[in-house]
Design a protein around this motif. Structure first.
Motif, PDB file in Angstrom:
ATOM      1  N   THR A   1      -7.419   7.500  -1.176  1.00 51.11           N
ATOM      2  CA  THR A   1      -7.193   6.072  -1.353  1.00 51.11           C
ATOM      3  C   THR A   1      -5.701   5.779  -1.240  1.00 51.11           C
ATOM      4  O   THR A   1      -4.904   6.270  -2.035  1.00 51.11           O
ATOM      5  N   ILE A   2      -5.349   4.990  -0.228  1.00 49.96           N
ATOM      6  CA  ILE A   2      -3.940   4.683   0.050  1.00 49.96           C
ATOM      7  C   ILE A   2      -3.645   3.232  -0.278  1.00 49.96           C
ATOM      8  O   ILE A   2      -4.392   2.320   0.105  1.00 49.96           O
ATOM      9  N   PHE A   3      -2.557   3.030  -0.989  1.00 47.39           N
ATOM     10  CA  PHE A   3      -2.080   1.679  -1.303  1.00 47.39           C
ATOM     11  C   PHE A   3      -0.942   1.339  -0.354  1.00 47.39           C
ATOM     12  O   PHE A   3       0.014   2.107  -0.233  1.00 47.39           O
TER      13      PHE A   3
ATOM     14  N   GLY B   1     -11.345  -3.419  -6.481  1.00 44.35           N
ATOM     15  CA  GLY B   1     -12.269  -2.963  -7.508  1.00 44.35           C
ATOM     16  C   GLY B   1     -12.003  -1.541  -7.968  1.00 44.35           C
ATOM     17  O   GLY B   1     -12.927  -0.792  -8.278  1.00 44.35           O
ATOM     18  N   ILE B   2     -10.713  -1.166  -7.976  1.00 39.02           N
ATOM     19  CA  ILE B   2     -10.358   0.194  -8.387  1.00 39.02           C
ATOM     20  C   ILE B   2      -9.326   0.154  -9.503  1.00 39.02           C
ATOM     21  O   ILE B   2      -8.765  -0.901  -9.813  1.00 39.02           O
ATOM     22  N   ASP B   3      -9.078   1.312 -10.073  1.00 37.45           N
ATOM     23  CA  ASP B   3      -7.999   1.463 -11.046  1.00 37.45           C
ATOM     24  C   ASP B   3      -6.820   2.134 -10.330  1.00 37.45           C
ATOM     25  O   ASP B   3      -7.028   2.917  -9.395  1.00 37.45           O
ATOM     26  N   ARG B   4      -5.612   1.839 -10.766  1.00 35.66           N
ATOM     27  CA  ARG B   4      -4.432   2.425 -10.118  1.00 35.66           C
ATOM     28  C   ARG B   4      -4.437   3.944 -10.152  1.00 35.66           C
ATOM     29  O   ARG B   4      -3.868   4.598  -9.277  1.00 35.66           O
ATOM     30  N   THR B   5      -5.094   4.504 -11.143  1.00 33.93           N
ATOM     31  CA  THR B   5      -5.134   5.966 -11.263  1.00 33.93           C
ATOM     32  C   THR B   5      -5.956   6.616 -10.148  1.00 33.93           C
ATOM     33  O   THR B   5      -5.896   7.828  -9.953  1.00 33.93           O
ATOM     34  N   GLU B   6      -6.709   5.805  -9.411  1.00 38.29           N
ATOM     35  CA  GLU B   6      -7.517   6.331  -8.305  1.00 38.29           C
ATOM     36  C   GLU B   6      -6.714   6.456  -7.009  1.00 38.29           C
ATOM     37  O   GLU B   6      -7.210   7.029  -6.031  1.00 38.29           O
ATOM     38  N   LEU B   7      -5.504   5.928  -6.981  1.00 33.16           N
ATOM     39  CA  LEU B   7      -4.698   5.962  -5.762  1.00 33.16           C
ATOM     40  C   LEU B   7      -4.218   7.377  -5.466  1.00 33.16           C
ATOM     41  O   LEU B   7      -3.792   8.107  -6.356  1.00 33.16           O
ATOM     42  N   SER B   8      -4.269   7.737  -4.181  1.00 34.79           N
ATOM     43  CA  SER B   8      -3.818   9.061  -3.737  1.00 34.79           C
ATOM     44  C   SER B   8      -2.373   9.039  -3.279  1.00 34.79           C
ATOM     45  O   SER B   8      -1.652  10.034  -3.372  1.00 34.79           O
ATOM     46  N   GLY B   9      -1.936   7.895  -2.726  1.00 40.23           N
ATOM     47  CA  GLY B   9      -0.571   7.798  -2.213  1.00 40.23           C
ATOM     48  C   GLY B   9      -0.170   6.357  -1.972  1.00 40.23           C
ATOM     49  O   GLY B   9      -1.016   5.456  -1.942  1.00 40.23           O
TER      50      GLY B   9
ATOM     51  N   LEU C   1       2.958   6.728 -11.190  1.00 38.19           N
ATOM     52  CA  LEU C   1       1.635   7.316 -11.033  1.00 38.19           C
ATOM     53  C   LEU C   1       1.681   8.796 -10.674  1.00 38.19           C
ATOM     54  O   LEU C   1       0.649   9.473 -10.700  1.00 38.19           O
ATOM     55  N   GLY C   2       2.866   9.269 -10.305  1.00 40.10           N
ATOM     56  CA  GLY C   2       3.003  10.672  -9.940  1.00 40.10           C
ATOM     57  C   GLY C   2       2.294  11.028  -8.649  1.00 40.10           C
ATOM     58  O   GLY C   2       1.726  12.112  -8.521  1.00 40.10           O
ATOM     59  N   ILE C   3       2.313  10.110  -7.679  1.00 41.79           N
ATOM     60  CA  ILE C   3       1.667  10.341  -6.384  1.00 41.79           C
ATOM     61  C   ILE C   3       2.688  10.177  -5.268  1.00 41.79           C
ATOM     62  O   ILE C   3       3.708   9.503  -5.432  1.00 41.79           O
ATOM     63  N   PRO C   4       2.469  10.806  -4.103  1.00 44.04           N
ATOM     64  CA  PRO C   4       3.468  10.787  -3.026  1.00 44.04           C
ATOM     65  C   PRO C   4       3.587   9.445  -2.311  1.00 44.04           C
ATOM     66  O   PRO C   4       2.670   8.621  -2.337  1.00 44.04           O
ATOM     67  N   MET C   5       4.731   9.286  -1.666  1.00 37.79           N
ATOM     68  CA  MET C   5       4.991   8.113  -0.833  1.00 37.79           C
ATOM     69  C   MET C   5       4.943   8.504   0.641  1.00 37.79           C
ATOM     70  O   MET C   5       5.278   9.625   1.013  1.00 37.79           O
ATOM     71  N   VAL C   6       4.557   7.528   1.475  1.00 39.32           N
ATOM     72  CA  VAL C   6       4.549   7.712   2.923  1.00 39.32           C
ATOM     73  C   VAL C   6       5.289   6.536   3.545  1.00 39.32           C
ATOM     74  O   VAL C   6       4.938   5.379   3.308  1.00 39.32           O
TER      75      VAL C   6
END
Length: 339
Positions: free
Chosen positions: A4-6, A67-75, A102-107
């Motif tokens: 899941t990408i934001f 319809g998601i929580d921010r903790t579900e984001l992968s990047g 969130l401790g997830i990578p950036m692209v």
């Protein structure tokens, strides 16, 4: 496991956030900036301030719609450039903060590549109407006019581009001298549908290869108005529709002539269009016409994906994420670059 990408887009005057899961768009929220209309163009300082006001509400809305929580984001994918530096800084800074929290990578995403890859956004898992590689993409907007040979998600070559002004800029500036307001492109398009495209003739450039030029067209248009206004002070008002139709037809002829040549020379039948000017109905009709005449398989984006939007940033980030192409916290925006 789902990816899941934001996506965050803030390159000019639209603040946008989107969520894409496994290539399928879950949300795409956009906030525009009406403040620039009074100035006849985007004012960079006002744009950056408006982004600061809009980004939190837009991000919140995108998460809620998905319809998601921010903790579900992968990047986190964000537009690093090109664009207005102040506007880009807002999006880049927010992406860094969200990534760290969130401790997830950036692209990082190139804005122009994102416009091309907008064709790969899926609105449902069953959507299979994406281009096949290699294909040609005509990228046309207020700041860019390019013919791009797309060999892969991360393999694009600009084979032709404007040597001066962009097609969208030509529309906006010609609209401005007619007093049509800003942005002028949509107004020109609307009036063109009511006019005669053969009423006036404007000069077309003779540029070698696949490159474009629109400065001569603008000059020719301006001289036509100057000369006719000497004869009739109400010339513009009486001929707005015909002027717009003739201007639009000339721009489209210039664009399609080089694209047609490139498709023939490279023996490519799969052709796409992207960018803000791809919303122009005359250009869309020209693509439909070329599909019938030359057997092209064409790809025309939905209107929602023609302007700057975060869904195109998120889908680009998705493919880069799959390859592990992350960026660090030291990433800084850039204002100008080519593909």
């Amino acid at each position: 496991m789902s990816i899941t990408i934001f996506g965050i887009e803030s390159s000019c005057d639209d603040t946008s956030a989107a969520v894409i899961r496994d290539g399928v768009m879950l949300s795409n929220s956009i906030a525009g900036q009406a403040v620039h209309e009074a100035y006849g163009g985007v004012v960079p300082e006002l744009a950056s301030r408006a982004h600061q006001q809009n980004i939190i509400p837009v991000v919140t809305e995108a998460i809620k719609k998905a319809g998601i929580d921010r903790t579900e984001l992968s990047g986190i994918a964000f537009t690093r450039g090109p664009g207005l530096m102040g506007s880009l800084l807002v999006g880049t800074s927010f992406a860094k903060g969200l990534s760290a929290s969130l401790g997830i990578p950036m692209v990082e995403v190139n804005h122009l590549q994102a416009h091309v890859l907008a064709h790969f956004i899926k609105e449902t898992p069953e959507d299979t109407n994406q281009p096949s590689f290699p294909f040609l993409c005509l990228l046309v907007s207020g700041g860019n006019s390019q013919i791009i040979l797309v060999k892969g998600y991360d393999d694009m070559e600009v084979i032709g581009q404007t040597i001066d002004d962009a097609a969208g800029e030509a529309f906006d500036k010609c609209a401005k001298v007619m007093g049509l307001g800003y942005p002028g492109g949509p107004v020109v398009n609307r009036l063109a549908n009511e006019g005669n495209p053969k009423a006036f003739r404007f000069s077309k450039p003779h540029i070698p290869g696949y490159n474009y030029s629109f400065s001569g067209l603008k000059t020719s248009f301006l001289y036509t108005l100057r000369d006719r206004l000497k004869e009739d002070a109400d010339f513009i008002e009486k001929n707005k529709a015909d002027l717009c139709a003739s201007l639009q037809a000339t721009v489209i002829d210039i664009l399609m002539d080089k694209l047609r040549k490139a498709a023939k020379d490279l023996n490519i039948k799969e052709v796409a269009v992207a960018g803000g000017v791809s919303a122009n109905t005359g250009l869309r009709d020209a693509f439909e016409d070329h599909a019938k005449r030359f057997g092209w398989k064409i790809h025309i984006p939905k209107f929602a994906f023609t302007t700057d939007n975060a869904a195109m940033v998120a889908i680009t980030g998705y493919y880069k994420f799959l390859k592990g192409e992350y960026c660090g916290m030291d990433a800084v925006p850039f204002s100008r670059v080519i593909l």
